[in-house]
Write a protein that holds these residues in place. Structure first.
Motif, PDB file in Angstrom:
ATOM      1  N   MET A   1       0.845  -1.177   0.000  1.00  0.00           N
ATOM      2  CA  MET A   1       0.000   0.000   0.000  1.00  0.00           C
ATOM      3  C   MET A   1       0.888   1.236   0.000  1.00  0.00           C
ATOM      4  O   MET A   1       1.894   1.285   0.683  1.00  0.00           O
ATOM      5  CB  MET A   1      -0.872  -0.020   1.254  1.00  0.00           C
ATOM      6  N   VAL A  14      -4.606   6.779   0.272  1.00  0.00           N
ATOM      7  CA  VAL A  14      -4.143   5.485  -0.229  1.00  0.00           C
ATOM      8  C   VAL A  14      -4.496   5.418  -1.709  1.00  0.00           C
ATOM      9  O   VAL A  14      -5.567   5.835  -2.127  1.00  0.00           O
ATOM     10  CB  VAL A  14      -4.795   4.323   0.546  1.00  0.00           C
ATOM     11  N   THR A  16      -4.348   2.899  -5.276  1.00  0.00           N
ATOM     12  CA  THR A  16      -4.181   1.547  -5.802  1.00  0.00           C
ATOM     13  C   THR A  16      -3.174   1.561  -6.949  1.00  0.00           C
ATOM     14  O   THR A  16      -2.856   2.623  -7.498  1.00  0.00           O
ATOM     15  CB  THR A  16      -5.509   0.980  -6.333  1.00  0.00           C
ATOM     16  N   LEU A  17      -2.724   0.393  -7.347  1.00  0.00           N
ATOM     17  CA  LEU A  17      -1.809   0.275  -8.474  1.00  0.00           C
ATOM     18  C   LEU A  17      -2.440   0.862  -9.736  1.00  0.00           C
ATOM     19  O   LEU A  17      -1.785   1.585 -10.492  1.00  0.00           O
ATOM     20  CB  LEU A  17      -1.421  -1.184  -8.712  1.00  0.00           C
ATOM     21  N   GLU A  18      -3.707   0.594  -9.945  1.00  0.00           N
ATOM     22  CA  GLU A  18      -4.389   1.097 -11.131  1.00  0.00           C
ATOM     23  C   GLU A  18      -4.458   2.631 -11.117  1.00  0.00           C
ATOM     24  O   GLU A  18      -4.250   3.279 -12.134  1.00  0.00           O
ATOM     25  CB  GLU A  18      -5.809   0.505 -11.233  1.00  0.00           C
ATOM     26  N   GLN A  19      -4.774   3.209  -9.945  1.00  0.00           N
ATOM     27  CA  GLN A  19      -4.827   4.669  -9.827  1.00  0.00           C
ATOM     28  C   GLN A  19      -3.444   5.278 -10.060  1.00  0.00           C
ATOM     29  O   GLN A  19      -3.304   6.295 -10.723  1.00  0.00           O
ATOM     30  CB  GLN A  19      -5.347   5.085  -8.450  1.00  0.00           C
TER      31      GLN A  19
END
Length: 127
Positions: A1, A14, A16-19
């Motif tokens: 994270m 936080v 995400t990988l996609e964001q």
């Protein structure tokens, strides 16, 4: 994270990988990196610094605990508090990730990414 901070005046969020992938591959980010590199190539340090300030802040090295940050009104001296995951050494928990300032990276970026991933896995004992 890991976390992202839209500006110094906001708490971290936080991401995400996609964001994160969407953030660093966004046309606006790519344009700003290109403009910063061009300013640096021209030797225009002020323009470079200004362009770089417009790039997204991405925090890889830590996760921040939620806490109440105190703000003081400069005129009335009234104190208010805002809860969030603010960047603070006191509320920082290192997570083992590191940052690469990618606007200075030259050469075969695919090879560099692959090697940095292998380096990371090796130091985590997962090679």
């Amino acid at each position: 994270m890991f976390c992202y901070q839209r500006s110094f005046g906001l708490p971290t969020e936080v991401v995400t990988l996609e964001q994160f992938r969407a953030l660093i591959t966004a046309p606006e980010t790519i344009r700003k990196v290109k403009e910063a590199r061009e300013a640096l190539a021209r030797g225009d340090k002020n323009a470079y610094d200004n362009k770089k300030k417009g790039l997204p802040f991405v925090i890889f090295i830590a996760t921040y605990e939620e806490w109440d940050k105190k703000f003081e009104d400069k005129v009335t001296h009234e104190e208010t508090f805002k809860r969030g995951c603010w960047r603070s050494q006191q509320h920082c928990r290192l997570n083992g990730l590191c940052v690469i300032d990618y606007d200075h990276v030259e050469g075969d970026l695919t090879r560099i990414r692959r090697e940095s991933s292998l380096f990371s896995l090796h130091h985590q004992g997962m090679d």
